[in-house]
Design an enzyme around this catalytic site. Structure first.
Site, PDB file in Angstrom:
ATOM      1  N   LYS B  95      -1.204   4.809   6.635  1.00  0.00           N
ATOM      2  CA  LYS B  95      -1.841   3.533   6.300  1.00  0.00           C
ATOM      3  C   LYS B  95      -1.328   2.420   7.208  1.00  0.00           C
ATOM      4  CE  LYS B  95      -2.970   4.985   1.595  1.00  0.00           C
ATOM      5  NZ  LYS B  95      -2.377   6.357   1.615  1.00  0.00           N
ATOM      6  N   PHE B  96      -1.306   2.748   8.514  1.00  0.00           N
ATOM      7  CA  PHE B  96      -0.755   1.845   9.510  1.00  0.00           C
ATOM      8  C   PHE B  96      -1.597   0.578   9.624  1.00  0.00           C
ATOM      9  CE2 PHE B  96       0.312   6.208  10.994  1.00  0.00           C
ATOM     10  CZ  PHE B  96       1.690   6.122  10.849  1.00  0.00           C
TER      11      PHE B  96
END
Lengths: 275, 275
Positions: B95-96
């Site tokens: 979930k960068f």
């Protein structure tokens, strides 16, 4: 044990500094004078810390720069945080944002394994994704409101009725700060100086973490003018490349200290001008 | 070299499966029968992979679960991805979401160091934060639209005029997919089944990554009905705890296979019913 807010305030006062150094080393930008090392990121950043810890009030390693070196990088990051003097708060910039069950694991990583005091986090998943980071008041979380990158407006500037999303994020953070006893702050890019004032009026009590000074070219005066909380906690004004790469020669440590001092003094001049 | 889309399609077809296994091990939930190991997460997950790789079409390790064990965890994650057969795509769930310069380092970590095929990412910072992950078509990025956690509506359900933020995120992802040649997908929690149909109509060509099946209790029928792209790429239907902890005894590997097979068959029955 101090709360995160108290620890931050003490460091700001004792070093008369609002400077935060972004510890974001890239392997191929390290000074040749470092020579061969099996822990080059650590060796470089330890030297930066040794030469700046009395003139700054926070360090902010960004997880990406360490993870880019795999497990060795993560090992070096853990050792670096261990090396930072206990009286200087460490904010792990991970911009975490995952469901509650998973956020607990990130909190374990950031605080238990790596030893950080606080983290940055993304507001997109709501409060579940935040609460594990502020389960105790010695930790803190800085929520992204307005980031400093060119495409930040893609989502952050969209209008929710009469309020843009980045302002709404600050409002959410202010609510979570009430719920979690003064443990929240906000990230506000100094590349958008007008927005610092707006967010300050929405969240008068929340510490600001302000990236974008230095390499990204933000407005220092606005950061100082609107940066402090109602109870006098100053902004965390971050510079990374402007300090750690102040010189690429063998004088990199002295140059980093000089750059940190110069930024501290510029900030303190702005503070005097602002009264 | 296949594009990510092609690799995913081939794996779905050859294993007649839309199942993705979330490789999210927690140390104190591992079977006692594993015994003492200095790489317990790796040993556990390698066994899960050995017993499921012919009945699934993707694996999705979540970075948090590995980083929670520090540098050793990251080392184990790298070895795990190396162990996964080359024909099964690996989506690193990080979930960068960081500024462009930093997103490049995360791409280096995810693809260069860890060997993943694709990642998940947060849309809050806009396209800068996404583009490094899709610089080449053999990689892919799944943008969070609607997440499966209880507080997801805090931000995702707010209304931008007549469109909620999660739908706008899907619209952004569809635009970025055009810009970056078919490398984007979206994450849509199955805990909100009605929303799968809405997002499918906004993004007809984007693969769906659907968490929330199993432990989180989503609606499988809706996932199947609305999950496929216009050109027939099926959804990536993720189950983590429901598969990896199907048994806590010494039969955990056989039980994990059985659970993956059962989920594959339930999905395939829904597909037949849907025609």
């Amino acid at each position: 044990v101090y709360t995160f807010r108290e620890k931050l305030r003490l460091a700001q006062n004792s070093n008369a500094s609002w400077v935060c150094v972004g510890l974001d080393p890239v392997l191929d930008r390290l000074p040749a004078s470092l020579g061969k090392s099996d822990k080059p990121l650590l060796e470089f950043c330890n030297t930066i810390v040794d030469n700046t810890h009395d003139v700054v009030s926070a360090y902010k390693p960004n997880l990406a720069f360490w993870l880019a070196q795999g497990s060795s990088g993560v090992d070096q990051l853990q050792r670096l945080i261990e090396h930072i003097p206990d009286d200087i708060p460490v904010i792990l910039d991970g911009k975490f944002g995952d469901v509650g069950h998973t956020a607990e694991l990130y909190a374990l990583a950031a605080y238990g394994q790596l030893g950080a005091d606080a983290v940055t986090a993304n507001p997109y998943l709501g409060v579940d994704a935040i609460s594990p980071f502020v389960a105790v008041a010695q930790h803190g979380v800085f929520l992204l409101a307005r980031t400093s990158n060119p495409s930040a407006p893609d989502m952050q500037n969209l209008a929710l009725g009469d309020m843009q999303i980045y302002k709404y994020a600050a409002k959410l953070a202010a609510g979570w700060d009430l719920e979690y006893s003064g443990t929240c702050g906000v990230v506000v890019g100094a590349t958008y100086p007008g927005e610092l004032a707006q967010i300050r009026s929405i969240a008068p009590d929340l510490p600001f973490l302000i990236p974008g000074i230095g390499a990204q070219g933000g407005d220092l005066r606005a950061a100082v003018e609107h940066g402090s909380t109602a109870d006098g906690i100053g902004p965390i004004i971050n510079s990374s490349r402007g300090i750690i790469y102040a010189s690429s020669g063998s004088d990199f440590a002295a140059a980093a200290r000089e750059a940190a001092l110069t930024l501290r003094d510029r900030i303190n001049e702005c503070r005097e001008e602002a009264g």
